[in-house]
Design a protein around this motif. Structure first.
Motif, PDB file in Angstrom:
ATOM      1  N   ALA A  82       0.819  -1.212   0.000  1.00 37.62           N
ATOM      2  CA  ALA A  82       0.000   0.000   0.000  1.00 37.62           C
ATOM      3  C   ALA A  82       0.851   1.259   0.000  1.00 37.62           C
ATOM      4  CB  ALA A  82      -0.924   0.003   1.219  1.00 37.62           C
ATOM      5  N   LEU A 108      -6.709  -3.756  -1.498  1.00 36.13           N
ATOM      6  CA  LEU A 108      -6.015  -4.337  -0.357  1.00 36.13           C
ATOM      7  C   LEU A 108      -7.002  -4.409   0.807  1.00 36.13           C
ATOM      8  CD1 LEU A 108      -2.849  -2.092  -0.668  1.00 36.13           C
ATOM      9  CD2 LEU A 108      -3.097  -4.416  -1.507  1.00 36.13           C
ATOM     10  N   CYS A 125      -3.547   1.818  -5.448  1.00 37.69           N
ATOM     11  CA  CYS A 125      -4.118   0.827  -4.545  1.00 37.69           C
ATOM     12  C   CYS A 125      -5.219   1.474  -3.725  1.00 37.69           C
ATOM     13  CB  CYS A 125      -3.074   0.308  -3.556  1.00 37.69           C
ATOM     14  SG  CYS A 125      -1.654  -0.430  -4.311  1.00 37.69           S
ATOM     15  N   ALA A 126      -6.199   0.667  -3.336  1.00 39.66           N
ATOM     16  CA  ALA A 126      -7.192   1.139  -2.377  1.00 39.66           C
ATOM     17  C   ALA A 126      -7.240   0.131  -1.251  1.00 39.66           C
ATOM     18  CB  ALA A 126      -8.554   1.275  -3.027  1.00 39.66           C
ATOM     19  N   MET A 127      -7.460   0.630  -0.049  1.00 39.90           N
ATOM     20  CA  MET A 127      -7.338  -0.257   1.102  1.00 39.90           C
ATOM     21  C   MET A 127      -8.592  -0.209   1.958  1.00 39.90           C
ATOM     22  SD  MET A 127      -4.009  -0.661   3.351  1.00 39.90           S
ATOM     23  CE  MET A 127      -3.908  -1.503   4.910  1.00 39.90           C
ATOM     24  N   ARG A 146     -15.597   3.251  -0.354  1.00 38.40           N
ATOM     25  CA  ARG A 146     -14.542   4.248  -0.408  1.00 38.40           C
ATOM     26  C   ARG A 146     -13.352   3.731  -1.210  1.00 38.40           C
ATOM     27  NH1 ARG A 146     -12.316   6.486   5.205  1.00 38.40           N
ATOM     28  NH2 ARG A 146     -11.381   4.438   5.206  1.00 38.40           N
ATOM     29  N   ARG A 196     -12.452   4.627  -6.276  1.00 40.57           N
ATOM     30  CA  ARG A 196     -11.235   5.111  -6.935  1.00 40.57           C
ATOM     31  C   ARG A 196     -10.866   4.259  -8.128  1.00 40.57           C
ATOM     32  NH1 ARG A 196      -6.871   4.948  -2.829  1.00 40.57           N
ATOM     33  NH2 ARG A 196      -5.772   5.845  -4.584  1.00 40.57           N
TER      34      ARG A 196
END
Lengths: 377, 298
Positions: free
Chosen positions: A50, A156, A77-79, A146, A150
């Motif tokens: 990340a 992740l 990346c989105a977590m 959320r 994106r």
């Protein structure tokens, strides 16, 4: 195709190294689960991908780009965090749309996108609420929204389900899997729950003390564990492991108390005589008098079956039985295991090389029933 | 803990009541004195029941104390100090909590130690600096033997001179720091993943979350700076333009030097005028104030 490549990754905090040179290639669109007990370095690995955690040594590449030095926002990346990490003072709409706002998207475009994402997650009616007015499952979905909005290259998840109750966890698991089927985004998912790992993963990465023990499909790690650690960790109960002496000439293994079991000689042809570890799964043993026998200790009722716990030469073993056979503690517990169900591990815990392989059943993927609150796109 | 002892209960309640009355009596006397005319208030004993000249006295006090101007000054100073404290304390706490650098703990303790150095202790050097704000830098330059002469920057008789030396606050920094430490790390990480930089995180996430904290700090600091007496007395010589309300009170009580009896009714009325803004601020912000000090909002 963005493919994620980890090369000899290391992470140290001061002198304390927590990730010891991990290499892994993740194909485009794959759902990878990092599985291991707490403190095995799985979360650290995820956070390194990340960009929240620096890289001590090694390289992370997303597609052709080495991202070691890139900011989290530049990595695509989105977590999703364990305790959601929603902004408490913002409404659901603001929470989901925050990254777009930061990126400078106009209000009307933002509204449209948030509405779309909220629709797919069943959050449309909650958009004006604050996180504190939502249930655990709803908060989890906001956190996913959320991340989704994106349109990241990589998802992740850091133990996203561990704060939910058991039922909700199952429902969310299904949602995550469906989301992945629909979006096809490469996903890295950290958990310590093997059921989550088995049900979600295309491939599981089993970690132990900062090292990868095995990378394989759920069926592979279950049917062909690479180490005794994996054998014990995967499956419920874990695999029975007994120290034994192997005689490759006759194809038998002898326990410490003198009892013997035959293994499949044609499959393990290069074993040298000596001390080894023998493994078998509780559900492959059949209760049968006259053969191998353990001393019965106690039984666990599972409903569909019983787990019978016993002792062989001082080591505990577990055998699954479908009926109640009414044993008392101390009684002999006789059972038999087919030779091809035995797994042989060297003294250092590594599985011996097999010369012929037993076919592993393909992933029996049955589409889960659609949960009522998730419209199927 | 459950305890049943009616006698003890009675005793503690009486004690509370007595202390409460003892606390209120001075205010009552101030109010009574402010409501009588000059002759009644100087009777011995003074009446303990309010008279009829309250508004008259107020009007005279307002006029004689030049309160129109002086109250404005006090508002500017107290407001400026409060605002400055809130902003600076938030920034320094943000730096100490969210950035890892070598001297972080040293800086924190330096700030913390200033709690032991209130204005009264360092009043002479502070005055020297206020008289020429560039003086410390000039000394440093002189130390290295470089022949540059900085211009003189006099802060005496100005709002900045009244405000700036009071702006730094260890209490505020500490309050913010304690609050920031309770904000989960994952929130900062989520913001990072969302692409927000440090300033954005500070402005759009951290500050809105510390609203109650700010209200608490604002209440304390407004009252504190409104009541400042020594510092304004020292830096302000141009009393016509820069006197603050607390300074002005003193002038309404002509001392025995002048050979006339003190005009207590007017002085007390002026007291009530000066008292009003901090009381109002406290009443308006007290709900937030209590919440901010407890830091339990989810």
């Amino acid at each position: 195709m963005p493919k994620v490549t980890l090369t000899k990754l290391r992470k140290s905090y001061g002198r304390n190294e927590v990730v010891h040179g991990v290499s892994l290639t993740i194909e485009h669109g794959e759902f990878i689960v990092l599985l291991g007990p707490s403190g095995c370095g799985k979360s650290t690995l995820l956070r390194m991908v990340a960009g929240l955690e620096g890289i001590t040594e090694g390289e992370i590449a997303i597609g052709p780009t080495v991202v070691n030095k890139l900011e989290p926002r530049e990595r695509g990346c989105a977590m999703v965090f364990q305790n959601y990490a929603l902004y408490p003072h913002m409404t659901v709409r603001q929470n989901i749309g925050y990254s777009l706002k930061v990126a400078g998207m106009s209000r009307s475009e933002r509204t449209a996108k948030v509405d779309e994402v909220a629709g797919t997650l069943g959050l449309s009616e909650f958009l004006d609420r604050k996180p504190s007015q939502l249930s655990g499952g709803q908060r989890q979905r906001v956190a996913m929204g959320r991340a989704m909005i994106r349109e990241p290259k990589i998802f992740l998840y850091d133990e996203p389900l561990s704060n939910l109750d058991a039922q909700l966890r199952v429902a969310m698991r299904v949602e995550i899997r469906k989301l992945h089927q629909r979006l096809g985004t490469t996903t890295l998912f950290v958990t310590h729950d093997q059921v989550e790992a088995m049900t979600l993963a295309d491939r599981i990465v089993i970690m132990n003390k900062g090292n990868i023990e095995q990378v394989g499909t759920p069926a592979e790690v279950y049917h062909r564990p690479a180490t005794t650690y994996v054998a014990r960790f995967i499956g419920n109960p874990g695999m029975n492991l007994l120290p034994a002496v192997v005689d490759p000439g006759t194809g038998i293994v002898r326990m410490a108390d003198g009892q013997v079991l035959a293994y499949d000689k044609s499959r393990w042809r290069t074993i040298e005589p000596g001390e080894i570890t023998v493994g078998f799964r509780a559900e492959t043993a059949r209760l049968a008098p006259g053969g191998f026998s353990a001393r019965f200790d106690f039984a666990e009722e599972l409903g569909s079956a019983q787990l019978l716990h016993g002792t062989v030469a001082g080591k505990s073993v577990t055998v699954q039985s479908t009926g109640n056979i009414g044993l008392k503690p101390g009684d002999p517990l006789p059972f038999a295991i087919a030779p091809h169900e035995l797994h042989l591990f060297a003294a250092n815990g590594q599985r011996f090389a097999e010369q012929s392989r037993v076919e592993i059943p393909a992933r029996p993927f049955t589409p889960a029933p659609a949960p009522t609150y998730l419209p199927v796109a | 803990m459950i305890e049943r002892s009616p006698l003890l209960d009675l005793f503690t309640h009486l004690l509370l009541l007595a202390s409460f009355v003892a606390l209120l009596i001075p205010f009552w006397i101030v109010f009574v004195a402010a409501s009588h005319d000059f002759h009644t208030v100087n009777q011995v004993p003074m009446p303990l029941w309010p008279g009829s000249s309250f508004f008259e006295n107020m009007a005279v006090a307002w006029e004689r104390g030049n309160f129109g101007r002086v109250m404005l000054n006090s508002f500017i100073v107290a407001g400026g100090v409060t605002l400055g404290k809130i902003v600076i304390a938030a920034l320094s706490a943000f730096s100490i909590v969210y950035f890892k650098y070598r001297l972080r703990m040293v800086l924190f303790w330096l700030i913390f130690i200033t709690l032991m150095l209130p204005l009264e202790v360092r009043i002479v050097p502070t005055y020297a600096v206020a008289a020429d704000a560039l003086r410390p830098f000039q000394s440093m330059i002189d130390l290295f033997g470089i022949g540059i002469n900085l211009p003189e920057w006099n802060l005496l008789n100005s709002y900045s001179g009244l405000i700036l030396p009071l702006v730094a606050t260890a209490t505020g920094t500490f309050l913010y720091r304690q609050f920031f430490l309770t904000v989960p790390d994952e929130l900062a990480e989520a913001a990072k993943m969302d692409g927000a930089g440090a300033i954005r995180f500070f402005l759009e996430i951290l500050l809105p979350l510390s609203r109650t904290n700010m209200a608490a700090l604002a209440t304390i600091m407004f009252v504190w700076s409104w009541n400042q007496y020594l510092w304004p007395l020292l830096v302000v010589t141009d009393q016509q333009n820069f006197a603050t309300a607390t300074m002005q009170l003193q002038k309404l009580i002509p001392g025995p030097l002048f050979g006339e009896p003190p005009v207590w009714n007017i002085a007390m009325a002026a007291n009530l005028i000066v008292l009003a803004p901090p009381v109002l601020v406290t009443i308006v912000l007290q709900r937030w104030f209590v919440r901010g000090l407890m830091v339990t909002e989810k």
